[in-house]
Design a protein around this motif. Structure first.
Motif, short mmCIF file in Angstrom:
data_model
loop_
_atom_site.label_atom_id
_atom_site.label_comp_id
_atom_site.label_asym_id
_atom_site.label_seq_id
_atom_site.Cartn_x
_atom_site.Cartn_y
_atom_site.Cartn_z
N ASP A 101 0.86 -1.18 0.00
CA ASP A 101 0.00 0.00 0.00
C ASP A 101 0.90 1.23 0.00
OD1 ASP A 101 -1.83 2.00 0.29
OD2 ASP A 101 -2.55 1.37 2.28
N LEU A 102 1.11 1.82 -1.18
CA LEU A 102 2.00 2.97 -1.28
C LEU A 102 1.35 4.26 -0.81
CD1 LEU A 102 3.92 2.28 -4.61
CD2 LEU A 102 4.34 1.42 -2.30
N THR A 103 0.09 4.18 -0.38
CA THR A 103 -0.54 5.34 0.26
C THR A 103 -0.33 5.33 1.77
OG1 THR A 103 -2.69 4.28 0.62
CG2 THR A 103 -2.31 5.32 -1.53
N ALA A 104 0.21 4.25 2.31
CA ALA A 104 0.49 4.15 3.74
C ALA A 104 1.62 5.10 4.13
CB ALA A 104 0.84 2.71 4.11
N THR A 105 1.81 5.31 5.40
CA THR A 105 2.94 6.12 5.85
C THR A 105 4.23 5.38 5.56
OG1 THR A 105 3.04 5.17 8.07
CG2 THR A 105 1.53 7.03 7.74
N SER A 106 5.32 6.13 5.49
CA SER A 106 6.62 5.50 5.27
C SER A 106 6.96 4.53 6.41
CB SER A 106 7.71 6.56 5.15
OG SER A 106 7.56 7.28 3.95
N VAL B 171 14.22 2.46 1.70
CA VAL B 171 13.45 1.98 0.54
C VAL B 171 11.98 2.37 0.68
CG1 VAL B 171 12.59 -0.10 -0.61
CG2 VAL B 171 15.03 0.12 -0.07
N ALA B 172 11.44 2.25 1.89
CA ALA B 172 10.04 2.62 2.12
C ALA B 172 9.79 4.09 1.77
CB ALA B 172 9.65 2.34 3.57
N VAL B 173 10.68 4.96 2.20
CA VAL B 173 10.56 6.39 1.87
C VAL B 173 10.58 6.57 0.35
CG1 VAL B 173 11.75 8.62 1.96
CG2 VAL B 173 11.52 7.24 4.04
N GLN B 174 11.49 5.88 -0.32
CA GLN B 174 11.61 6.01 -1.77
C GLN B 174 10.35 5.54 -2.48
OE1 GLN B 174 15.16 3.82 -2.69
NE2 GLN B 174 16.48 5.19 -1.51
N LEU B 175 9.80 4.41 -2.05
CA LEU B 175 8.59 3.88 -2.69
C LEU B 175 7.42 4.86 -2.55
CD1 LEU B 175 8.83 0.14 -1.60
CD2 LEU B 175 8.93 1.00 -3.95
N LYS B 176 7.27 5.41 -1.36
CA LYS B 176 6.17 6.36 -1.14
C LYS B 176 6.33 7.59 -2.02
CE LYS B 176 3.56 8.82 2.41
NZ LYS B 176 2.26 8.26 1.91
N LEU B 177 7.54 8.12 -2.08
CA LEU B 177 7.77 9.32 -2.89
C LEU B 177 7.66 9.01 -4.38
CD1 LEU B 177 10.69 11.03 -0.94
CD2 LEU B 177 8.28 11.63 -0.92
N ALA B 178 8.10 7.83 -4.79
CA ALA B 178 7.98 7.45 -6.20
C ALA B 178 6.52 7.45 -6.63
CB ALA B 178 8.61 6.07 -6.43
N ALA B 179 5.64 7.01 -5.73
CA ALA B 179 4.22 6.97 -6.05
C ALA B 179 3.59 8.36 -6.06
CB ALA B 179 3.49 6.08 -5.04
N GLU B 180 4.05 9.23 -5.19
CA GLU B 180 3.36 10.50 -4.98
C GLU B 180 3.92 11.67 -5.79
OE1 GLU B 180 3.18 11.28 -0.80
OE2 GLU B 180 1.90 9.55 -0.39
N LEU B 181 5.20 11.62 -6.14
CA LEU B 181 5.80 12.76 -6.84
C LEU B 181 5.60 12.59 -8.34
CD1 LEU B 181 9.06 13.38 -4.78
CD2 LEU B 181 6.73 14.21 -4.40
N VAL B 182 4.45 13.04 -8.80
CA VAL B 182 4.08 12.87 -10.20
C VAL B 182 4.84 13.85 -11.10
CG1 VAL B 182 2.15 13.00 -11.83
CG2 VAL B 182 1.82 11.99 -9.56
N ALA B 183 5.13 15.04 -10.61
CA ALA B 183 5.79 16.07 -11.41
C ALA B 183 6.88 16.75 -10.60
CB ALA B 183 4.77 17.09 -11.92
N PRO B 184 7.95 16.04 -10.26
CA PRO B 184 9.05 16.64 -9.48
C PRO B 184 9.79 17.69 -10.29
CG PRO B 184 9.67 14.47 -10.28
CD PRO B 184 8.22 14.64 -10.62
N ARG B 185 10.59 18.50 -9.59
CA ARG B 185 11.29 19.59 -10.28
C ARG B 185 12.48 19.09 -11.10
NH1 ARG B 185 15.88 21.96 -8.04
NH2 ARG B 185 16.66 21.03 -6.13
N ILE C 32 12.71 8.26 9.90
CA ILE C 32 12.02 7.92 8.64
C ILE C 32 11.22 9.11 8.15
CG2 ILE C 32 10.28 6.43 7.60
CD1 ILE C 32 11.07 4.26 9.60
N ASP C 33 10.46 9.72 9.06
CA ASP C 33 9.64 10.88 8.70
C ASP C 33 10.50 12.05 8.24
OD1 ASP C 33 7.43 9.38 9.41
OD2 ASP C 33 7.23 10.29 11.40
N ALA C 34 11.62 12.28 8.93
CA ALA C 34 12.48 13.42 8.59
C ALA C 34 13.12 13.25 7.22
CB ALA C 34 13.55 13.59 9.66
N VAL C 35 13.55 12.04 6.90
CA VAL C 35 14.16 11.79 5.59
C VAL C 35 13.12 11.96 4.49
CG1 VAL C 35 15.16 9.99 4.12
CG2 VAL C 35 16.06 10.36 6.42
N GLU C 36 11.91 11.49 4.74
CA GLU C 36 10.85 11.70 3.75
C GLU C 36 10.60 13.19 3.53
OE1 GLU C 36 6.06 11.36 3.21
OE2 GLU C 36 6.99 9.85 4.51
N ARG C 37 10.51 13.96 4.62
CA ARG C 37 10.27 15.40 4.48
C ARG C 37 11.42 16.07 3.71
NH1 ARG C 37 8.79 14.96 9.90
NH2 ARG C 37 10.78 15.89 10.55
#
Length: 358
Positions: free
Chosen positions: A5-10, A105-119, A344-349
């Motif tokens: 579930d890539l919508t779950a928290t990291s 890896v969990a942080v990366q998977l979540k961001l891969a799913a959510e960052l549709v248009a990164p800079r 985990i949360d800080a690295v995601e942020r």
């Protein structure tokens, strides 16, 4: 196995993927789940090679960043499934892989799913066989079959760094130092020559060895030369004719492969030395503009990486690379492996803010 579930928290993703055993050589189940999820994301172009998965954005940005993490772990020792623990009032996730490196890896998977248009365009890489010999590493295989996938202006490895930025890495060399003798019956030892006894000077040189602290581009790397395994002997009543000492040399990224090998041969001059594994390190790479932007964005003070990581693979291809992930490197491979939820949360942020420019 349930779908990821890539919508779950990291943090929840960390728990899930850590509870899926993926010891080196047994990554297929987890790789299948990752492949299924990222293949369903329309903004990613996905490629698979064995148990290595690459997912790329193709927005036509001026710059591309590679972000990678290995999905394998060292062997489990009663530390799966994960459990939640609290230490000094801080919540941790305990279990194999939480530090090295499924939290990253969990942080990366979540961001891969959510960052549709990164800079910047992003190449996400999740790969197998990192914890074993370099020739088995998924990135080694990928560099051979699809070197184009490594093209990037900057790379980040999610290796544990306590949520700080660790530039470059030490090199890693393994060698076998052999002493030989003559077999005989132990009741008539004077007829033979004991190879184990002949190894005493090898151990003496190791005990007397003083490792260097080496400054490289503003970071100080600590070297080390140690015996990690010794074997010899035939039977309880036989004088052994062979002894082998496995030696591990961690060397600063200022040394190349030839210099590292020559140093080990010089230390053990007069002995039979076989180099069995050698991976050069990576210089810090912090002078690259994207690297400087990244360090400023996450508010970190760069440090050296003492262990070898796959930043070296990117560095060898001319891509500056750093390590940035949750978890204390001292707990990697430890039976009490555990990662702070806050890291985990800080690295995601940090990654999210830098990749989106917000």
């Amino acid at each position: 196995m349930p779908a990821l579930d890539l919508t779950a928290t990291s943090a929840d993703l960390t728990r899930t993927i850590c509870d899926i055993p993926s010891v080196s050589g047994d990554e297929t189940t987890l790789a299948d789940l990752i492949f299924a999820e990222v293949s369903a994301l329309p903004h990613l172009e996905v490629y698979r090679d064995g148990d290595t998965i690459v997912a790329r954005t193709t927005q036509g940005r001026a710059q591309r960043v590679a972000i990678a993490g290995h999905i394998d772990t060292v062997p489990i020792n009663g530390n799966v499934p994960t459990r939640d623990v609290e230490m000094d009032g801080e919540p941790f996730i305990w279990g194999r892989g939480t530090v090295d490196m499924k939290g990253g890896v969990a942080v990366q998977l979540k961001l891969a799913a959510e960052l549709v248009a990164p800079r910047v365009d992003i190449t996400w890489m999740w790969y197998d066989h990192e914890e074993v010999d370099a020739d088995l590493n998924g990135l080694t295989r990928l560099a051979r079959t699809r070197p184009d996938l490594f093209r990037a202006d900057f790379a980040i490895l999610g290796e544990p760094s306590n949520g700080e930025v660790e530039g470059g890495c030490n090199g890693n060399l393994r060698a076998i130092v052999r002493t030989r003798g003559v077999r005989s019956h132990s009741a008539r030892a004077w007829i033979g020559q004991n190879a184990i006894h002949s190894a005493a000077p090898v151990l003496a040189r190791l005990a007397e060895y003083r490792p260097r602290d080496v400054p490289v581009e503003g970071l100080v790397y600590r070297e080390g030369l140690n015996a990690v395994r010794i074997s010899g002997g035939v039977a309880g009543n036989v004088i052994p004719d062979l002894c082998e000492i496995e030696v591990n040399y961690r060397f600063a990224p200022s040394r190349d492969a030839a210099e590292a090998e020559q140093h080990v041969r010089d230390v053990f001059a007069g002995f039979d030395v076989e180099i069995v594994d050698l991976a050069v390190g990576a210089r810090p790479g912090l002078d690259a503009p994207l690297a400087q932007e990244f360090v400023a964005a996450v508010g970190a003070e760069p440090r050296p990486k003492y262990g070898w990581t796959d930043v070296a693979r990117f560095s060898a291809l001319g891509v500056p690379a750093v390590n940035y992930g949750p978890g204390d490197p001292h707990l990697a491979h430890h039976d009490e492996e555990r990662v702070p939820v806050g890291q985990i949360d800080a690295v995601e942020r940090g990654l999210r803010a830098w990749l989106t420019g917000s």
